[in-house]
Design a protein around this motif. Structure first.
Motif, short mmCIF file in Angstrom:
data_model
loop_
_atom_site.label_atom_id
_atom_site.label_comp_id
_atom_site.label_asym_id
_atom_site.label_seq_id
_atom_site.Cartn_x
_atom_site.Cartn_y
_atom_site.Cartn_z
N UNK A 173 0.94 -1.23 0.17
CA UNK A 173 0.08 -0.09 -0.04
C UNK A 173 0.92 0.96 -0.03
N UNK A 174 0.88 2.05 -0.84
CA UNK A 174 1.42 3.37 -1.04
C UNK A 174 1.14 4.19 0.15
N UNK A 175 2.16 4.80 0.78
CA UNK A 175 1.83 5.67 1.91
C UNK A 175 2.33 6.98 1.51
N UNK A 176 3.52 7.45 0.65
CA UNK A 176 3.72 8.36 0.53
C UNK A 176 4.86 8.33 -0.82
N UNK A 177 4.71 9.40 -1.46
CA UNK A 177 5.67 9.83 -2.75
C UNK A 177 6.05 10.96 -2.85
N UNK A 178 7.13 11.24 -3.33
CA UNK A 178 7.77 12.60 -3.36
C UNK A 178 8.05 13.09 -4.72
N UNK A 179 8.90 14.18 -4.88
CA UNK A 179 9.23 14.80 -6.30
C UNK A 179 9.99 13.72 -6.91
N UNK A 180 10.80 13.19 -6.33
CA UNK A 180 11.97 12.19 -6.97
C UNK A 180 11.39 11.00 -7.30
N UNK A 181 10.13 10.58 -6.73
CA UNK A 181 9.19 9.32 -6.82
C UNK A 181 9.96 8.30 -5.77
N UNK A 182 10.57 8.91 -4.58
CA UNK A 182 10.72 7.88 -3.60
C UNK A 182 9.47 7.73 -3.13
N UNK A 183 9.46 6.11 -2.83
CA UNK A 183 8.09 5.48 -2.22
C UNK A 183 8.24 5.21 -0.88
N UNK A 184 7.31 5.46 -0.17
CA UNK A 184 7.08 4.22 1.33
C UNK A 184 5.96 3.70 0.89
N UNK A 185 6.12 2.27 1.09
CA UNK A 185 5.05 1.34 1.01
C UNK A 185 4.83 0.78 2.46
N UNK A 186 3.43 0.14 2.75
CA UNK A 186 3.25 -0.46 3.73
C UNK A 186 2.58 -1.70 3.65
N UNK A 187 2.92 -2.73 4.69
CA UNK A 187 2.13 -4.22 4.40
C UNK A 187 2.92 -4.71 3.11
N UNK A 188 4.01 -4.77 2.96
CA UNK A 188 4.70 -5.01 1.58
C UNK A 188 5.17 -6.60 1.74
N UNK A 189 4.74 -6.97 0.32
CA UNK A 189 5.29 -8.56 0.03
C UNK A 189 6.50 -8.44 -0.81
#
Length: 141
Positions: free
Chosen positions: A14-30
């Motif tokens: 689940x995508x939690x955060x994304x910034x201008x450089x397309x860095x992502x924070x995901x939650x509950x990841x497989x």
């Protein structure tokens, strides 16, 4: 969403955060290795944008994002056109103090800029006295 990295690994979460450089924070990841033989469960994962090969986002999520984007555009359009609290072009706290047709701009309260009635750059209202810019007129209220 599904994220495939340049290394061949995939991340589903689940995508939690994304910034201008397309860095992502995901939650509950497989996480799946590049061979597809090993799986790992991660509570949270940070992915640096330059490692991403492609993203797959479900269609229903894209539709929700489009609707929110359209809603934000309409709200900003209303605010630019002189909404009840924002004063549009030539409003008291925006570009020009006087909203009449004879004066174009002249800066907001305590701000210089715009063009005064004499054709040069007019000054802004500086507390209770107008200050002249280049070619602008001076005078108080």
């Amino acid at each position: 969403m599904l994220v495939e990295l340049k290394s061949g690994e995939t991340l589903n979460g689940h995508l939690i955060n994304c910034d201008a450089w397309m860095n992502l924070t995901l939650k509950e990841v497989v996480q799946t290795n590049s061979d597809g033989t090993r799986f790992f469960r991660l509570p949270e994962c940070y992915v640096r944008g330059n490692n991403i090969k492609y993203l797959r986002v479900p269609d229903d999520v894209l539709e929700i994002a489009r609707e929110k984007n359209q809603q934000q555009r309409e709200e900003s359009r209303q605010n630019r056109n002189g909404g009840p609290n924002h004063g549009g072009r030539g409003g008291y706290n925006n570009r020009g103090y006087n909203n009449s047709n004879t004066q174009r701009g002249g800066g907001g309260y305590n701000r210089g800029g715009g063009r005064g009635m004499s054709g040069g750059r007019g000054g802004g209202q500086n507390q209770y006295r107008g200050s002249a810019g280049r070619g602008g007129r001076t005078g108080g209220y």
